[in-house]
Design a protein around this motif. Structure first.
Motif, PDB file in Angstrom:
ATOM      1  N   ALA A 254       8.249  -5.011  22.556  1.00 19.85           N
ATOM      2  CA  ALA A 254       7.544  -3.735  22.510  1.00 19.85           C
ATOM      3  C   ALA A 254       6.059  -3.994  22.726  1.00 19.85           C
ATOM      4  O   ALA A 254       5.493  -4.912  22.113  1.00 19.85           O
ATOM      5  CB  ALA A 254       7.770  -3.043  21.165  1.00 19.85           C
ATOM      6  N   GLN A 255       5.446  -3.206  23.590  1.00 17.89           N
ATOM      7  CA  GLN A 255       4.020  -3.341  23.865  1.00 17.89           C
ATOM      8  C   GLN A 255       3.361  -1.967  23.848  1.00 17.89           C
ATOM      9  O   GLN A 255       3.960  -0.973  24.248  1.00 17.89           O
ATOM     10  CB  GLN A 255       3.772  -3.995  25.228  1.00 17.89           C
ATOM     11  N   ALA A 256       2.113  -1.955  23.398  1.00 21.91           N
ATOM     12  CA  ALA A 256       1.360  -0.701  23.370  1.00 21.91           C
ATOM     13  C   ALA A 256      -0.115  -0.995  23.547  1.00 21.91           C
ATOM     14  O   ALA A 256      -0.606  -2.051  23.117  1.00 21.91           O
ATOM     15  CB  ALA A 256       1.593   0.042  22.057  1.00 21.91           C
ATOM     16  N   GLN A 257      -0.817  -0.074  24.163  1.00 18.75           N
ATOM     17  CA  GLN A 257      -2.262  -0.167  24.299  1.00 18.75           C
ATOM     18  C   GLN A 257      -2.925   0.745  23.280  1.00 18.75           C
ATOM     19  O   GLN A 257      -2.421   1.828  22.978  1.00 18.75           O
ATOM     20  CB  GLN A 257      -2.714   0.214  25.710  1.00 18.75           C
ATOM     21  N   SER A 258      -4.053   0.294  22.758  1.00 23.50           N
ATOM     22  CA  SER A 258      -4.711   1.040  21.694  1.00 23.50           C
ATOM     23  C   SER A 258      -6.201   0.730  21.689  1.00 23.50           C
ATOM     24  O   SER A 258      -6.642  -0.323  22.160  1.00 23.50           O
ATOM     25  CB  SER A 258      -4.096   0.657  20.338  1.00 23.50           C
ATOM     26  N   LEU A 259      -6.970   1.654  21.130  1.00 22.21           N
ATOM     27  CA  LEU A 259      -8.386   1.391  20.904  1.00 22.21           C
ATOM     28  C   LEU A 259      -8.594   0.528  19.666  1.00 22.21           C
ATOM     29  O   LEU A 259      -9.695   0.045  19.427  1.00 22.21           O
ATOM     30  CB  LEU A 259      -9.144   2.718  20.732  1.00 22.21           C
TER      31      LEU A 259
ATOM     32  N   ILE B 293       7.177  -1.888  15.404  1.00 21.59           N
ATOM     33  CA  ILE B 293       8.496  -2.037  14.779  1.00 21.59           C
ATOM     34  C   ILE B 293       9.252  -0.704  14.824  1.00 21.59           C
ATOM     35  O   ILE B 293      10.445  -0.647  15.158  1.00 21.59           O
ATOM     36  CB  ILE B 293       8.355  -2.552  13.336  1.00 21.59           C
ATOM     37  N   ASP B 294       8.565   0.384  14.487  1.00 25.55           N
ATOM     38  CA  ASP B 294       9.206   1.702  14.555  1.00 25.55           C
ATOM     39  C   ASP B 294       9.704   1.982  15.966  1.00 25.55           C
ATOM     40  O   ASP B 294      10.821   2.488  16.159  1.00 25.55           O
ATOM     41  CB  ASP B 294       8.215   2.791  14.130  1.00 25.55           C
ATOM     42  N   ALA B 295       8.866   1.657  16.972  1.00 30.20           N
ATOM     43  CA  ALA B 295       9.264   1.896  18.361  1.00 30.20           C
ATOM     44  C   ALA B 295      10.473   1.039  18.745  1.00 30.20           C
ATOM     45  O   ALA B 295      11.390   1.509  19.435  1.00 30.20           O
ATOM     46  CB  ALA B 295       8.083   1.616  19.297  1.00 30.20           C
ATOM     47  N   MET B 296      10.478  -0.211  18.305  1.00 33.27           N
ATOM     48  CA  MET B 296      11.582  -1.124  18.620  1.00 33.27           C
ATOM     49  C   MET B 296      12.912  -0.587  18.116  1.00 33.27           C
ATOM     50  O   MET B 296      13.961  -0.757  18.770  1.00 33.27           O
ATOM     51  CB  MET B 296      11.311  -2.495  18.008  1.00 33.27           C
TER      52      MET B 296
END
Length: 211
Positions: free
Chosen positions: A170-175, A187-190
């Motif tokens: 799982a990967q996400a971009q964030s500020l 973890i929630d997304a996974m």
């Protein structure tokens, strides 16, 4: 013209604060490959897949989140880790960030405001990201900010013969580069529709936390 510039800049600043605020939805790309057996009470234990994470209180907290998620789909935490049916390996990280530049210029209507987006692709899983931090025409400033990429890797092996049963990323971009924010959300997304369709990459959007 000066007043129009001040108003336009105020709109841009407010919009950036809104996008970067804590009420923003969390978006992640999740890829999963799996041949997990139907849950029938198999026991499991969660371990660090990176020796630098092993034994830490922070890792233990994230491991407890994974334990709760797996328990919710029918697997059972092992009382004796050495006798567990499944070995769950977890690692997580956040990169050093990439600087992004927002270039703005005046248009016919200085009050025009809209989201822009870009995409990039990376092998082997063809991650696709949309940039929620870019703005449309109507301004004449150049600003920079840093975007961080958080990653969660989860692997599940059968302890009896060591065969791999699940691989997830799982990967996400964030500020934000704070692991305490990124890892629980990853973890929630996974675990949305876990274990998922093997070989499929899906975009997961989580609602903001209720206050």
């Amino acid at each position: 013209m000066k007043n129009r510039r001040l108003i336009a800049t105020a709109f841009a600043t407010a919009a950036l604060l809104l996008v970067g605020g804590c009420a923003e939805r969390f978006r992640a790309d999740v890829a999963r490959f799996q041949q997990l057996p139907i849950p029938q009470g198999q026991t499991f234990t969660v371990v660090a897949d990176d020796p630098r994470l092993a034994g830490g209180l922070e890792f233990n907290q994230y491991a407890s989140l994974v334990t709760h998620k797996l328990g919710g789909v029918g697997y059972v935490p092992a009382q004796d880790p050495a006798r567990a049916d499944l070995f769950v390996r977890m690692r997580y990280s956040v990169d050093n960030g990439r600087e992004k530049v927002r270039t703005t210029s005046y248009g016919p209507d200085p009050f025009f405001y809209g989201y822009g987006r870009y995409g990039y692709w990376r092998h082997p899983y063809h991650w696709g990201f949309y940039d929620p931090f870019m703005f449309g025409p109507g301004y004449n400033d150049v600003e920079s900010y840093t975007v961080y990429t958080g990653t969660l890797d989860l692997r599940i092996d059968r302890t009896g013969d060591g065969s791999r049963l699940f691989e997830g990323k799982a990967q996400a971009q964030s500020l934000s580069n704070k692991l305490t924010y990124l890892v629980p959300n990853l973890i929630d997304a996974m675990f949305v529709n876990f274990p998922g369709k093997s070989g499929e990459t899906v975009k997961i959007t989580l609602a903001p936390e209720k206050r």
